[in-house]
Design an enzyme around this catalytic site. Structure first.
Site, PDB file in Angstrom:
ATOM      1  N   GLU A  65      29.722  10.854 -25.045  1.00 53.19           N
ATOM      2  CA  GLU A  65      29.895   9.700 -23.948  1.00 53.19           C
ATOM      3  C   GLU A  65      30.825   8.682 -24.278  1.00 53.19           C
ATOM      4  O   GLU A  65      31.037   8.317 -25.446  1.00 53.19           O
ATOM      5  CB  GLU A  65      28.516   9.383 -23.921  1.00 53.19           C
ATOM      6  CG  GLU A  65      27.592   9.998 -22.827  1.00 53.19           C
ATOM      7  CD  GLU A  65      27.732   9.892 -21.567  1.00 53.19           C
ATOM      8  OE1 GLU A  65      28.380   9.095 -20.979  1.00 53.19           O
ATOM      9  OE2 GLU A  65      27.418  10.866 -20.977  1.00 53.19           O
ATOM     10  N   TYR A 105      15.150  12.888 -15.499  1.00 51.76           N
ATOM     11  CA  TYR A 105      15.668  11.903 -16.309  1.00 51.76           C
ATOM     12  C   TYR A 105      14.057  11.643 -16.985  1.00 51.76           C
ATOM     13  O   TYR A 105      13.367  10.998 -16.415  1.00 51.76           O
ATOM     14  CB  TYR A 105      15.906  10.833 -15.837  1.00 51.76           C
ATOM     15  CG  TYR A 105      17.452  10.893 -15.254  1.00 51.76           C
ATOM     16  CD1 TYR A 105      18.646  10.655 -16.013  1.00 51.76           C
ATOM     17  CD2 TYR A 105      17.625  11.667 -14.082  1.00 51.76           C
ATOM     18  CE1 TYR A 105      19.787  10.905 -15.609  1.00 51.76           C
ATOM     19  CE2 TYR A 105      19.143  11.978 -13.603  1.00 51.76           C
ATOM     20  CZ  TYR A 105      19.918  11.611 -14.640  1.00 51.76           C
ATOM     21  OH  TYR A 105      21.370  11.812 -14.071  1.00 51.76           O
ATOM     22  N   CYS A 120      30.050  20.447 -25.476  1.00 54.08           N
ATOM     23  CA  CYS A 120      29.189  19.399 -25.926  1.00 54.08           C
ATOM     24  C   CYS A 120      30.462  18.324 -25.838  1.00 54.08           C
ATOM     25  O   CYS A 120      31.639  18.698 -26.308  1.00 54.08           O
ATOM     26  CB  CYS A 120      28.527  19.352 -27.291  1.00 54.08           C
ATOM     27  SG  CYS A 120      27.151  20.230 -27.327  1.00 54.08           S
ATOM     28  N   ARG A 132      21.606  17.262 -12.925  1.00 51.40           N
ATOM     29  CA  ARG A 132      21.648  16.269 -13.793  1.00 51.40           C
ATOM     30  C   ARG A 132      20.447  15.796 -14.567  1.00 51.40           C
ATOM     31  O   ARG A 132      19.417  16.160 -13.760  1.00 51.40           O
ATOM     32  CB  ARG A 132      22.283  15.076 -13.030  1.00 51.40           C
ATOM     33  CG  ARG A 132      23.747  14.920 -12.558  1.00 51.40           C
ATOM     34  CD  ARG A 132      24.640  14.997 -13.692  1.00 51.40           C
ATOM     35  NE  ARG A 132      24.282  13.853 -14.814  1.00 51.40           N
ATOM     36  CZ  ARG A 132      24.902  12.671 -15.038  1.00 51.40           C
ATOM     37  NH1 ARG A 132      25.406  12.127 -14.126  1.00 51.40           N
ATOM     38  NH2 ARG A 132      24.429  12.073 -16.088  1.00 51.40           N
ATOM     39  N   ARG A 180      18.915   6.284 -13.972  1.00 56.07           N
ATOM     40  CA  ARG A 180      19.364   6.693 -12.587  1.00 56.07           C
ATOM     41  C   ARG A 180      18.036   6.604 -11.824  1.00 56.07           C
ATOM     42  O   ARG A 180      17.678   7.594 -11.337  1.00 56.07           O
ATOM     43  CB  ARG A 180      20.124   8.262 -12.497  1.00 56.07           C
ATOM     44  CG  ARG A 180      21.502   8.316 -13.291  1.00 56.07           C
ATOM     45  CD  ARG A 180      22.578   7.552 -12.349  1.00 56.07           C
ATOM     46  NE  ARG A 180      22.360   7.806 -10.808  1.00 56.07           N
ATOM     47  CZ  ARG A 180      23.132   8.745 -10.335  1.00 56.07           C
ATOM     48  NH1 ARG A 180      23.958   9.428 -10.940  1.00 56.07           N
ATOM     49  NH2 ARG A 180      23.161   8.700  -8.920  1.00 56.07           N
ATOM     50  N   ARG A 224      22.854  13.580 -22.239  1.00 60.93           N
ATOM     51  CA  ARG A 224      22.786  13.871 -20.813  1.00 60.93           C
ATOM     52  C   ARG A 224      23.237  15.297 -20.493  1.00 60.93           C
ATOM     53  O   ARG A 224      24.065  15.858 -21.610  1.00 60.93           O
ATOM     54  CB  ARG A 224      23.693  12.904 -19.962  1.00 60.93           C
ATOM     55  CG  ARG A 224      23.433  11.465 -20.083  1.00 60.93           C
ATOM     56  CD  ARG A 224      24.637  10.746 -19.559  1.00 60.93           C
ATOM     57  NE  ARG A 224      24.067   9.608 -19.444  1.00 60.93           N
ATOM     58  CZ  ARG A 224      24.295   8.371 -20.290  1.00 60.93           C
ATOM     59  NH1 ARG A 224      24.652   8.905 -21.661  1.00 60.93           N
ATOM     60  NH2 ARG A 224      23.843   7.185 -20.040  1.00 60.93           N
ATOM     61  N   ARG A 277      20.437  27.425 -27.098  1.00 56.74           N
ATOM     62  CA  ARG A 277      20.529  28.524 -27.870  1.00 56.74           C
ATOM     63  C   ARG A 277      19.317  29.095 -28.393  1.00 56.74           C
ATOM     64  O   ARG A 277      18.827  30.036 -28.596  1.00 56.74           O
ATOM     65  CB  ARG A 277      21.528  28.431 -28.926  1.00 56.74           C
ATOM     66  CG  ARG A 277      23.299  28.400 -28.454  1.00 56.74           C
ATOM     67  CD  ARG A 277      23.657  29.434 -27.629  1.00 56.74           C
ATOM     68  NE  ARG A 277      24.945  29.163 -27.142  1.00 56.74           N
ATOM     69  CZ  ARG A 277      25.336  29.478 -26.113  1.00 56.74           C
ATOM     70  NH1 ARG A 277      24.734  29.749 -25.033  1.00 56.74           N
ATOM     71  NH2 ARG A 277      26.924  29.244 -25.710  1.00 56.74           N
TER      72      ARG A 277
END
Length: 120
Positions: A77, A107, A74, A7, A115, A89, A63
């Site tokens: 959220e 992160y 994609c 993540r 997180r 994210r 890319r």
């Protein structure tokens, strides 16, 4: 070799295609470097963006880094009241020799607040 999930997130300063490319590229590069991975280790990558980001697809940054033969997607959220704005994210599926507990989730900057339990 095992399949692992990594993540990561980054908060953008503004909704601008060039800025998104720069920040998402930094995020992807950090995910690969901190986990000892190369592009060939990627199986697929999910990108999500908060609803306030419209300037480009986050996957375009991958890319532009030369990640051209990996499935990318994609999504948007959830629009949750009080959520951190302008966040991209990622959820990358990778092949790795690392144990699940050794995976470094990345992160960057202010996104580390999302997180604190797993941010590296």
């Amino acid at each position: 070799m095992a399949v692992r999930a990594v993540r990561g997130a980054v908060q953008l300063e503004r909704d601008d295609a060039g800025h998104m490319d720069e920040q998402v590229s930094q995020l992807l590069t950090a995910v690969l470097e901190r986990n000892g991975l190369v592009a060939d280790d990627l199986i697929s990558v999910w990108f999500t963006a908060t609803p306030d980001l419209h300037s480009d697809f986050p996957a375009a940054a991958a890319r532009n880094l030369g990640i051209v033969d990996v499935p990318l997607i994609c999504a948007q959220e959830l629009d949750v009241v009080g959520a951190m704005p302008r966040v991209v994210r990622i959820l990358a599926h990778v092949e790795s020799h690392l144990d699940r507990s050794e995976i470094a989730h990345v992160y960057l900057g202010t996104a580390a607040a999302l997180r604190k339990d797993i941010a590296q």
